[in-house]
Design a protein around this motif. Structure first.
Motif, PDB file in Angstrom:
ATOM      1  N   ALA A   1      14.061 -11.849   1.860  1.00  0.00           N
ATOM      2  CA  ALA A   1      12.825 -12.414   2.391  1.00  0.00           C
ATOM      3  C   ALA A   1      11.591 -11.793   1.746  1.00  0.00           C
ATOM      4  O   ALA A   1      11.598 -10.628   1.337  1.00  0.00           O
ATOM      5  N   LYS A   2      10.515 -12.581   1.665  1.00  0.00           N
ATOM      6  CA  LYS A   2       9.190 -12.035   1.394  1.00  0.00           C
ATOM      7  C   LYS A   2       8.683 -11.440   2.705  1.00  0.00           C
ATOM      8  O   LYS A   2       8.904 -12.028   3.776  1.00  0.00           O
ATOM      9  N   VAL A   3       7.983 -10.328   2.621  1.00  0.00           N
ATOM     10  CA  VAL A   3       7.609  -9.619   3.837  1.00  0.00           C
ATOM     11  C   VAL A   3       6.114  -9.314   3.862  1.00  0.00           C
ATOM     12  O   VAL A   3       5.562  -8.761   2.901  1.00  0.00           O
ATOM     13  N   MET A   4       5.466  -9.666   4.974  1.00  0.00           N
ATOM     14  CA  MET A   4       4.102  -9.235   5.271  1.00  0.00           C
ATOM     15  C   MET A   4       4.198  -8.210   6.389  1.00  0.00           C
ATOM     16  O   MET A   4       4.785  -8.497   7.447  1.00  0.00           O
ATOM     17  N   ILE A   5       3.662  -7.020   6.167  1.00  0.00           N
ATOM     18  CA  ILE A   5       3.649  -6.023   7.225  1.00  0.00           C
ATOM     19  C   ILE A   5       2.224  -5.800   7.710  1.00  0.00           C
ATOM     20  O   ILE A   5       1.264  -6.002   6.976  1.00  0.00           O
ATOM     21  N   SER A   6       2.128  -5.394   8.967  1.00  0.00           N
ATOM     22  CA  SER A   6       0.813  -5.182   9.565  1.00  0.00           C
ATOM     23  C   SER A   6       0.837  -3.952  10.457  1.00  0.00           C
ATOM     24  O   SER A   6       1.851  -3.632  11.081  1.00  0.00           O
ATOM     25  N   SER A   7      -0.279  -3.247  10.493  1.00  0.00           N
ATOM     26  CA  SER A   7      -0.539  -2.187  11.462  1.00  0.00           C
ATOM     27  C   SER A   7      -2.044  -1.960  11.440  1.00  0.00           C
ATOM     28  O   SER A   7      -2.773  -2.686  10.759  1.00  0.00           O
ATOM     29  N   ARG A   8      -2.539  -0.973  12.150  1.00  0.00           N
ATOM     30  CA  ARG A   8      -3.984  -0.796  12.234  1.00  0.00           C
ATOM     31  C   ARG A   8      -4.576  -0.119  11.008  1.00  0.00           C
ATOM     32  O   ARG A   8      -5.728  -0.347  10.669  1.00  0.00           O
ATOM     33  N   LYS A   9      -3.816   0.739  10.323  1.00  0.00           N
ATOM     34  CA  LYS A   9      -4.383   1.606   9.288  1.00  0.00           C
ATOM     35  C   LYS A   9      -3.992   1.142   7.891  1.00  0.00           C
ATOM     36  O   LYS A   9      -2.813   1.141   7.524  1.00  0.00           O
ATOM     37  N   ALA A  10      -5.018   0.794   7.097  1.00  0.00           N
ATOM     38  CA  ALA A  10      -4.784   0.297   5.741  1.00  0.00           C
ATOM     39  C   ALA A  10      -4.076   1.325   4.872  1.00  0.00           C
ATOM     40  O   ALA A  10      -3.199   0.981   4.072  1.00  0.00           O
ATOM     41  N   GLU A  11      -4.446   2.600   5.021  1.00  0.00           N
ATOM     42  CA  GLU A  11      -3.849   3.612   4.155  1.00  0.00           C
ATOM     43  C   GLU A  11      -2.343   3.745   4.387  1.00  0.00           C
ATOM     44  O   GLU A  11      -1.564   3.938   3.443  1.00  0.00           O
ATOM     45  N   ASP A  12      -1.911   3.613   5.655  1.00  0.00           N
ATOM     46  CA  ASP A  12      -0.471   3.657   5.950  1.00  0.00           C
ATOM     47  C   ASP A  12       0.235   2.437   5.369  1.00  0.00           C
ATOM     48  O   ASP A  12       1.361   2.533   4.860  1.00  0.00           O
ATOM     49  N   LEU A  13      -0.414   1.291   5.449  1.00  0.00           N
ATOM     50  CA  LEU A  13       0.171   0.062   4.927  1.00  0.00           C
ATOM     51  C   LEU A  13       0.326   0.102   3.414  1.00  0.00           C
ATOM     52  O   LEU A  13       1.324  -0.373   2.864  1.00  0.00           O
ATOM     53  N   GLU A  14      -0.667   0.666   2.735  1.00  0.00           N
ATOM     54  CA  GLU A  14      -0.585   0.774   1.280  1.00  0.00           C
ATOM     55  C   GLU A  14       0.628   1.598   0.859  1.00  0.00           C
ATOM     56  O   GLU A  14       1.350   1.240  -0.078  1.00  0.00           O
ATOM     57  N   VAL A  15       0.857   2.698   1.555  1.00  0.00           N
ATOM     58  CA  VAL A  15       2.010   3.548   1.244  1.00  0.00           C
ATOM     59  C   VAL A  15       3.310   2.807   1.516  1.00  0.00           C
ATOM     60  O   VAL A  15       4.252   2.845   0.710  1.00  0.00           O
ATOM     61  N   ALA A  16       3.364   2.109   2.646  1.00  0.00           N
ATOM     62  CA  ALA A  16       4.586   1.395   3.015  1.00  0.00           C
ATOM     63  C   ALA A  16       4.892   0.254   2.050  1.00  0.00           C
ATOM     64  O   ALA A  16       6.044   0.051   1.658  1.00  0.00           O
ATOM     65  N   VAL A  17       3.868  -0.492   1.660  1.00  0.00           N
ATOM     66  CA  VAL A  17       4.083  -1.601   0.727  1.00  0.00           C
ATOM     67  C   VAL A  17       4.533  -1.076  -0.628  1.00  0.00           C
ATOM     68  O   VAL A  17       5.403  -1.677  -1.281  1.00  0.00           O
ATOM     69  N   ALA A  18       3.975   0.041  -1.061  1.00  0.00           N
ATOM     70  CA  ALA A  18       4.430   0.632  -2.318  1.00  0.00           C
ATOM     71  C   ALA A  18       5.912   0.998  -2.237  1.00  0.00           C
ATOM     72  O   ALA A  18       6.670   0.797  -3.192  1.00  0.00           O
ATOM     73  N   GLU A  19       6.328   1.512  -1.082  1.00  0.00           N
ATOM     74  CA  GLU A  19       7.744   1.854  -0.881  1.00  0.00           C
ATOM     75  C   GLU A  19       8.614   0.599  -0.921  1.00  0.00           C
ATOM     76  O   GLU A  19       9.667   0.577  -1.573  1.00  0.00           O
ATOM     77  N   LEU A  20       8.181  -0.451  -0.236  1.00  0.00           N
ATOM     78  CA  LEU A  20       8.940  -1.703  -0.220  1.00  0.00           C
ATOM     79  C   LEU A  20       9.013  -2.325  -1.610  1.00  0.00           C
ATOM     80  O   LEU A  20      10.080  -2.768  -2.055  1.00  0.00           O
ATOM     81  N   GLN A  21       7.892  -2.363  -2.286  1.00  0.00           N
ATOM     82  CA  GLN A  21       7.874  -2.931  -3.636  1.00  0.00           C
ATOM     83  C   GLN A  21       8.728  -2.105  -4.586  1.00  0.00           C
ATOM     84  O   GLN A  21       9.381  -2.654  -5.483  1.00  0.00           O
ATOM     85  N   GLY A  22       8.750  -0.798  -4.385  1.00  0.00           N
ATOM     86  CA  GLY A  22       9.591   0.061  -5.195  1.00  0.00           C
ATOM     87  C   GLY A  22      11.070  -0.232  -5.011  1.00  0.00           C
ATOM     88  O   GLY A  22      11.886   0.065  -5.889  1.00  0.00           O
ATOM     89  N   ALA A  23      11.406  -0.833  -3.852  1.00  0.00           N
ATOM     90  CA  ALA A  23      12.789  -1.225  -3.582  1.00  0.00           C
ATOM     91  C   ALA A  23      13.069  -2.654  -4.045  1.00  0.00           C
ATOM     92  O   ALA A  23      14.130  -3.205  -3.756  1.00  0.00           O
ATOM     93  N   GLY A  24      12.091  -3.253  -4.744  1.00  0.00           N
ATOM     94  CA  GLY A  24      12.287  -4.596  -5.262  1.00  0.00           C
ATOM     95  C   GLY A  24      11.978  -5.709  -4.294  1.00  0.00           C
ATOM     96  O   GLY A  24      12.372  -6.861  -4.503  1.00  0.00           O
ATOM     97  N   ILE A  25      11.235  -5.395  -3.235  1.00  0.00           N
ATOM     98  CA  ILE A  25      10.902  -6.370  -2.196  1.00  0.00           C
ATOM     99  C   ILE A  25       9.507  -6.938  -2.436  1.00  0.00           C
ATOM    100  O   ILE A  25       8.577  -6.200  -2.752  1.00  0.00           O
ATOM    101  N   ASP A  26       9.363  -8.244  -2.274  1.00  0.00           N
ATOM    102  CA  ASP A  26       8.053  -8.899  -2.346  1.00  0.00           C
ATOM    103  C   ASP A  26       7.336  -8.624  -1.034  1.00  0.00           C
ATOM    104  O   ASP A  26       7.600  -9.274  -0.020  1.00  0.00           O
ATOM    105  N   ALA A  27       6.448  -7.635  -1.031  1.00  0.00           N
ATOM    106  CA  ALA A  27       5.805  -7.174   0.193  1.00  0.00           C
ATOM    107  C   ALA A  27       4.298  -7.115   0.043  1.00  0.00           C
ATOM    108  O   ALA A  27       3.780  -6.771  -1.019  1.00  0.00           O
ATOM    109  N   ARG A  28       3.601  -7.449   1.113  1.00  0.00           N
ATOM    110  CA  ARG A  28       2.143  -7.392   1.178  1.00  0.00           C
ATOM    111  C   ARG A  28       1.729  -6.874   2.548  1.00  0.00           C
ATOM    112  O   ARG A  28       2.578  -6.688   3.421  1.00  0.00           O
ATOM    113  N   TRP A  29       0.433  -6.654   2.754  1.00  0.00           N
ATOM    114  CA  TRP A  29       0.000  -6.102   4.031  1.00  0.00           C
ATOM    115  C   TRP A  29      -1.318  -6.701   4.499  1.00  0.00           C
ATOM    116  O   TRP A  29      -2.124  -7.182   3.717  1.00  0.00           O
ATOM    117  N   VAL A  30      -1.499  -6.646   5.824  1.00  0.00           N
ATOM    118  CA  VAL A  30      -2.765  -6.985   6.483  1.00  0.00           C
ATOM    119  C   VAL A  30      -2.996  -5.945   7.570  1.00  0.00           C
ATOM    120  O   VAL A  30      -2.117  -5.713   8.405  1.00  0.00           O
TER     121      VAL A  30
END
Length: 264
Positions: A39-68
């Motif tokens: 699946a393509k994944v959009m993740i969300s939480s309150r803090k942009a800095e946490d989301l940036e780290v998480a999306v980098a981790e997901l993308q590093g695993a080969g996942i199409d991931a973005r954040w809001v």
């Protein structure tokens, strides 16, 4: 129709998922699971800095991931989250309601303000985001999966020292919300199910783990351990995939057996 293979049934290629509270802990674990299944994944939480780290981790695993970044305790933020996700990702096939809050205080001292904070995010937020995504994406297509992250805390009371009455109440509400929504939206081919995690090391449970002790909590589980970084993956993909197409309105505890011995 030729029966699909097990690999085909669990394949989420071409699907899009929105996971709230997805920047860490259980939400990030679920995001990994859905992404690893295709699946393509959009993740969300309150803090942009946490989301940036998480999306980098997901993308590093080969996942199409973005954040809001959005606060699911606020109505306007929920609307913005739904609209931005649909604009950037297209239709949402899988919604994971995971963003949550807890508050520890004896019932006699628990403030109304803290009660409202927990209930607004853990119950009202689940309802409003489910409603927004369903009306704008799932109902018209007669297709969708909603996964609500509840807790074994919604099944019963707590051991002495765990004073989380608002959290327990909210998670009990999530379970009946899951059942009621599944019954009402089955006609739209929307499956609604819940996961009830037990004790997993996470930021939300750190107070409980400290108060009760990790060893004591692990000892109270028949499997004699806490949850880890992969224990929710299988159930999340089951609920989200064609493998779970005939499951709706259900909950399953992923708790090492704690609810078996505590009467949940």
């Amino acid at each position: 129709m030729t029966a699909r293979t097990i690999q085909q049934l669990f394949d989420l290629t071409g699907k899009t998922a929105l996971v709230t509270g997805g920047s860490r802990g259980l939400g990030l674990q679920i995001a990994h699971a859905l992404g690893e299944a295709g699946a393509k994944v959009m993740i969300s939480s309150r803090k942009a800095e946490d989301l940036e780290v998480a999306v980098a981790e997901l993308q590093g695993a080969g996942i199409d991931a973005r954040w809001v970044a959005a606060d699911c305790a606020k109505d306007t933020e929920i609307t913005r989250l739904a609209d931005e996700t649909l604009q950037r990702m297209g239709d949402v096939d899988i919604l994971v309601n995971n963003a949550g809050a807890a508050w520890g205080a004896p019932a006699e001292d628990h403030s109304a303000e803290a009660w409202d904070k927990v209930m607004n995010l853990n119950v009202r937020g689940y309802f409003l985001l489910s409603q927004a995504i369903a009306k704008k994406s799932m109902i018209g297509r007669k297709s969708g999966r909603i996964i609500n992250v509840a807790s074994i805390a919604g099944l019963n009371g707590n051991p002495e020292g765990m004073n989380t009455i608002a959290y327990n109440t909210s998670k009990g509400a999530v379970l009946n919300f899951t059942r009621a929504l599944a019954a009402e939206w089955g006609k739209y081919n929307i499956n609604v199910n819940a996961i009830c995690p037990g004790f997993f090391p996470s930021k939300m449970t750190m107070g409980t783990l400290k108060a009760m002790g990790e060893e004591r909590l692990a000892a109270g589980a028949p499997l004699k351990r806490l949850g880890d970084d992969e224990d929710l993956k299988g159930l999340a993909v089951l609920y989200a995939s064609a493998a779970g197409k005939h499951i709706t309105g259900q909950w399953l505890a992923v708790d090492g057996g704690v609810s078996v011995v505590t009467g949940g």
